[in-house]
Motif scaffolding. Structure first.
Motif, PDB file in Angstrom:
ATOM      1  N   LEU A  71      47.388  35.303  35.291  1.00 36.03           N
ATOM      2  CA  LEU A  71      48.057  35.038  36.558  1.00 36.03           C
ATOM      3  C   LEU A  71      47.495  33.758  37.153  1.00 36.03           C
ATOM      4  CD1 LEU A  71      49.794  35.909  39.091  1.00 36.03           C
ATOM      5  CD2 LEU A  71      47.716  37.086  39.907  1.00 36.03           C
ATOM      6  N   LEU A  72      48.384  32.960  37.719  1.00 38.01           N
ATOM      7  CA  LEU A  72      47.974  31.778  38.470  1.00 38.01           C
ATOM      8  C   LEU A  72      48.313  32.003  39.939  1.00 38.01           C
ATOM      9  CD1 LEU A  72      49.197  28.772  36.261  1.00 38.01           C
ATOM     10  CD2 LEU A  72      46.856  29.599  36.541  1.00 38.01           C
ATOM     11  N   LEU A 127      43.738  38.086  47.000  1.00 37.20           N
ATOM     12  CA  LEU A 127      43.005  37.791  45.771  1.00 37.20           C
ATOM     13  C   LEU A 127      42.280  39.011  45.218  1.00 37.20           C
ATOM     14  CD1 LEU A 127      41.577  34.259  46.646  1.00 37.20           C
ATOM     15  CD2 LEU A 127      43.484  34.803  45.137  1.00 37.20           C
ATOM     16  N   PHE A 128      41.681  39.805  46.093  1.00 41.89           N
ATOM     17  CA  PHE A 128      40.927  40.963  45.613  1.00 41.89           C
ATOM     18  C   PHE A 128      41.845  42.077  45.101  1.00 41.89           C
ATOM     19  CE2 PHE A 128      36.982  39.954  48.371  1.00 41.89           C
ATOM     20  CZ  PHE A 128      36.541  39.085  47.389  1.00 41.89           C
ATOM     21  N   GLU A 129      43.122  42.035  45.495  1.00 47.53           N
ATOM     22  CA  GLU A 129      44.066  43.035  45.001  1.00 47.53           C
ATOM     23  C   GLU A 129      44.537  42.748  43.585  1.00 47.53           C
ATOM     24  OE1 GLU A 129      47.291  43.218  47.724  1.00 47.53           O
ATOM     25  OE2 GLU A 129      46.304  44.633  49.083  1.00 47.53           O
ATOM     26  N   ARG A 130      44.324  41.543  43.107  1.00 51.95           N
ATOM     27  CA  ARG A 130      44.793  41.184  41.764  1.00 51.95           C
ATOM     28  C   ARG A 130      43.834  41.751  40.729  1.00 51.95           C
ATOM     29  NH1 ARG A 130      49.754  40.116  43.005  1.00 51.95           N
ATOM     30  NH2 ARG A 130      49.838  40.127  40.723  1.00 51.95           N
ATOM     31  N   LYS A 131      44.366  42.562  39.830  1.00 52.39           N
ATOM     32  CA  LYS A 131      43.548  43.262  38.838  1.00 52.39           C
ATOM     33  C   LYS A 131      43.711  42.702  37.429  1.00 52.39           C
ATOM     34  CE  LYS A 131      42.111  45.921  42.093  1.00 52.39           C
ATOM     35  NZ  LYS A 131      40.758  45.673  42.651  1.00 52.39           N
ATOM     36  N   GLY A 185      34.970  39.406  42.843  1.00 52.11           N
ATOM     37  CA  GLY A 185      36.125  39.204  41.976  1.00 52.11           C
ATOM     38  C   GLY A 185      35.727  38.459  40.727  1.00 52.11           C
ATOM     39  N   ALA A 186      35.211  39.173  39.750  1.00 54.96           N
ATOM     40  CA  ALA A 186      34.746  38.526  38.514  1.00 54.96           C
ATOM     41  C   ALA A 186      35.893  37.930  37.725  1.00 54.96           C
ATOM     42  CB  ALA A 186      33.984  39.534  37.655  1.00 54.96           C
ATOM     43  N   ASN A 187      37.115  38.370  37.991  1.00 57.47           N
ATOM     44  CA  ASN A 187      38.277  37.869  37.256  1.00 57.47           C
ATOM     45  C   ASN A 187      38.873  36.620  37.891  1.00 57.47           C
ATOM     46  OD1 ASN A 187      39.116  39.270  39.546  1.00 57.47           O
ATOM     47  ND2 ASN A 187      41.051  39.918  38.614  1.00 57.47           N
ATOM     48  N   LEU A 188      38.304  36.157  39.005  1.00 53.90           N
ATOM     49  CA  LEU A 188      38.839  34.994  39.713  1.00 53.90           C
ATOM     50  C   LEU A 188      38.169  33.717  39.220  1.00 53.90           C
ATOM     51  CD1 LEU A 188      38.911  36.427  43.363  1.00 53.90           C
ATOM     52  CD2 LEU A 188      40.746  36.457  41.656  1.00 53.90           C
ATOM     53  N   HIS A 189      38.974  32.755  38.798  1.00 57.98           N
ATOM     54  CA  HIS A 189      38.467  31.477  38.297  1.00 57.98           C
ATOM     55  C   HIS A 189      38.993  30.363  39.199  1.00 57.98           C
ATOM     56  CE1 HIS A 189      37.089  33.534  34.638  1.00 57.98           C
ATOM     57  NE2 HIS A 189      38.255  34.152  34.671  1.00 57.98           N
TER      58      HIS A 189
END
Length: 748
Positions: free
Chosen positions: A457-458, A705-709, A736-740
């Motif tokens: 996801l972007l 952002l934190f809702e994105r899994k 959010g470890a999945n956030l880049h």
């Protein structure tokens, strides 16, 4: 050229590739990859060796053992005292730059199906940690990698200064000071001032790398011209602080030793103190205008003052001499090559075909583009409109995709400063009847590749005109989803606007000529926010009619001398750039070798060494040396540019012949008709179903952002500093470890 035939060929090539997987490698591809790996390995070795030499510079091992051996071979009658520093500090950098051009050329040719994407299944966790953003007062949003480079640069300067000063202080004794009529502290002040000057010289050795926009060195490090500006700013502050300390130390030293007349010293031989003072004053003038408050309020003052770099570098050479000037010759040389190529490109007016005027002081300019010009999403281009200002150049993000729109290049301009407001008034004023507008460009400049495909996801967060780089990404992903079997990431676009009139920029996200079927594979959701209005100004039907009414399209009549935007050095630009760097530097070495050997120090004239040296002043030698450097660059770059310009003209003529004659229109008539399909509104109707508009509120970015899994979420932000810092704080919080995170900032 037949885009539909090319598309079918691409589809056929991709038919055996499973979705989400990289295409199978051919033997030729494996060979190219091996060659690229070998070149990169050699570049890394030379770069590491080059940095090691800087570390060893202040040590006794270098000064007493290595340097005398090198000087015995390098300081010949052909190159004088600068031969050693050219060999040690100039040649390795230019070698890396030229070799890097070959590497980038091979990588460009091996890019899959002409795309610009780097596809990977994930990111190394260690590297991801180093890329996480942090906010440091005075530096803004930076990653741990950027902070590490800054710390290493400061450490290098501190290492040289402290070690060389400690060695010198060890040799200063009451007896040695008495021989020169000084006190110990005065001798130490003299030594300190000299070390500050050499440390500033080391700073200058790296100062020009970030501002050579088209340099292969930036591309090798994965940097873009706009992203590297902050490095130039950091190094500029350090450089001027160190050089100012150098000047202050000597003013104090001359005062306490009653030698204040030294400030007026400009001897025939040796260093010139007057030249150093002029260089320092020019540097201080530039430095004073770089601070944020002055730069933002008086941008034109900042812009014009920065041309003093010419005065600064000239008088720095006259002050420091060729030997010390050669420390930083490499980066300055690459900058001169880049600057002259930009000058050549900017002399040509480009073909501006149409302009769309939107509410909210927004313009879209559409240029004709050569099919051979390729660029990546988020690329920028500098524009100059002589009718507004002959000297001012302003950067704008390119919103078109070179793959989706092969003959068209577009930029969006928001009227926010004096220059852009004048351009908007020029085109939108009812009293004006503009049928032609002279425009020059420099660029495009951008990353050599992008890695958006590695994300699931972007999330694109923008404020105001910050939406423009995301338009180019969306358009490129449309092309990728349609023509290649890569699985494109879902897109969540979160633009924030002050007023509802700014929402019209959403109409520019999709190209007008695109069909709904072309975007069927793209998962795009838009959540737009209007912060200063509590509710929509009118009903949806009235709003749509008003929007169409307020969008005005101007058609220009390009002159025959206007040319499509083309790559400045042709499709093989990297190879040509490498040739310019190599050939011009060899020409420079030959010229200074001849002038030094047969003019400055001819052996057939019977004079002693001192008289021979006194025949020509140091300043004249330095100026001649700099003149030969410029002549070499100008000659070689001009020949290469004119050759490629001739080739571009032949290709453009062939394209015009294939398109056929169009009454009172430019050869870009293919998208003339496409733009006239605006009334159909097919792309906008497709986009409307995926767009939500929120009035009177700001986006709750932390919740969104934190809702994105998804396992990998690329978070891109472009907008005001406060917004960038907010998103950076969220992504660096550790929740959010999945956030880049990636910041796209043009508000340096």
């Amino acid at each position: 050229m037949n885009p539909s035939a090319s598309k079918k060929k691409l589809m056929a090539m991709d038919s055996t590739v499973r979705p989400g997987a990289a295409p199978p490698k051919s033997p030729t591809g494996d060979t190219k990859n091996a060659i690229q790996a070998m070149i990169m390995g050699l570049i890394v070795v030379v770069t590491v060796g080059y940095m090691f030499l800087w570390i060893m510079l202040p040590t006794n091992v270098y000064r007493l053992k290595w340097l005398p051996k090198i000087q015995a071979k390098a300081n010949t009658t052909y190159f004088g005292t600068q031969g050693t520093n050219i060999l040690i500090f100039t040649f390795p950098v230019l070698f890396v730059a030229a070799l890097g051009c070959v590497y980038l050329h091979l990588r460009k040719k091996s890019t899959v199906n002409g795309g610009h994407y780097h596809h990977s299944n994930g990111e190394n966790n260690g590297l991801a940690a180093w890329k996480r953003p942090m906010i440091i007062k005075g530096l803004g949003v930076i990653s741990l990698i950027e902070l590490a480079f800054l710390v290493m640069f400061v450490a290098l300067i501190a290492w040289y200064f402290s070690l060389s000063l400690r060695i010198k202080f060890h040799n200063i004794t009451p007896m040695s000071a008495a021989k020169t009529g000084e006190k110990v502290w005065q001798a130490k002040l003299d030594a300190t001032g000299l070390r500050f000057g050499i440390a500033g010289n080391i700073c200058l050795a790296f100062l020009f790398f970030p501002v050579a926009r088209g340099s292969s060195v930036l591309q090798l490090f994965g940097l873009t011209s706009e992203a590297s500006i902050k490095y130039h700013m950091w190094m500029g502050h350090i450089t001027m602080a160190v050089l100012t300390a150098h000047g202050v130390c000597y003013v104090i030293y001359w005062s306490v030793t009653h030698q204040i007349s030294q400030m007026l010293k400009w001897p025939k031989m040796g260093e010139s103190n007057v030249a150093g003072e002029i260089a320092l004053l020019a540097g201080l003038a530039m430095w004073a205008t770089t601070f944020s408050g002055i730069r933002r309020k008086f941008f034109e003052l900042f812009f014009y003052t920065h041309y003093l770099y010419i005065v600064f570098m000239l008088f720095f050479l006259l002050h420091a001499g060729l030997g010390h000037f050669s420390y930083g010759l490499a980066s300055f040389y690459l900058f001169l090559v880049d600057r002259y190529l930009r000058f050549l490109q900017s002399r040509q007016n480009v073909r501006l075909v149409s302009a769309r005027i939107l509410p909210g002081q927004t313009l879209e300019l559409n240029f004709s583009k050569a099919a051979g010009l390729t660029y990546t999403p988020t690329s920028i281009m500098f524009l100059n409109v002589p009718s507004i200002s002959k000297l001012q150049w302003h950067p704008f993000t390119i919103t078109s995709s070179c793959n989706l729109e092969p003959e068209k290049l577009s930029v969006i301009i928001k009227g926010e400063v004096s220059w852009t407001n004048k351009l908007h008034q020029l085109l939108s004023s009812p009293s004006s009847s503009v049928d032609h507008l002279a425009v020059s460009v420099e660029g495009p400049y951008g990353p050599s590749s992008t890695d958006f495909l590695r994300h699931d996801l972007l999330v694109m967060v923008s404020g105001g005109s910050g939406i423009t780089p995301f338009i180019s990404i969306i358009r490129e992903l449309i092309y990728t989803s349609e023509t290649q079997n890569y699985k494109t990431p879902s897109i969540l676009l979160i633009p924030a606007f002050k007023n509802s009139s700014d929402l019209t920029v959403l109409n520019l996200i999709l190209p007008i000529h695109i069909s709904p079927s072309q975007i069927s594979n793209l998962d795009l959701q838009i959540d737009a926010y209007v912060t200063r209005e509590k509710q929509p100004p009118s009903s949806s039907s009235e709003e749509e009619a008003s929007t169409k009414k307020n969008i005005t399209t101007i058609w220009f009549k390009p002159k025959p001398t206007d040319s499509p935007i083309s790559p400045v050095l042709g499709q093989n630009g990297w190879l040509w750039l490498g040739a310019i760097i190599s050939a011009s530097f060899m020409m420079y070495l030959v010229l200074i070798g001849i002038i030094t050997r047969y003019y400055f120090y001819p052996k057939d004239i019977h004079h002693d060494g001192m008289n021979m040296m006194m025949m020509y002043s140091s300043s004249s030698k330095y100026v001649v040396n700099l003149l030969f450097l410029c002549v070499s660059i100008v000659f070689v770059a001009t020949v290469v540019f004119l050759w490629n310009k001739k080739q571009n003209a032949m290709e453009n003529k062939q394209i015009q012949h294939l398109e056929g004659a169009t009454p009172e229109a430019s050869p870009a008539s293919l998208f003339y008709n496409a733009d006239r399909e605006l009334e159909s509104g097919a792309p906008q109707q497709s986009l409307a179903f995926s767009t939500n508009v929120h009035y009177g509120e700001r986006p709750d970015l932390k919740r969104i952002l934190f809702e994105r899994k998804e396992s990998s979420v690329g978070v891109l932000v472009c907008g005001p500093k406060k917004m960038r810092h907010e998103v950076a704080n969220i992504c660096s919080s550790g929740l959010g470890a999945n956030l880049h995170f990636e910041s796209i900032s043009f508000s340096w």
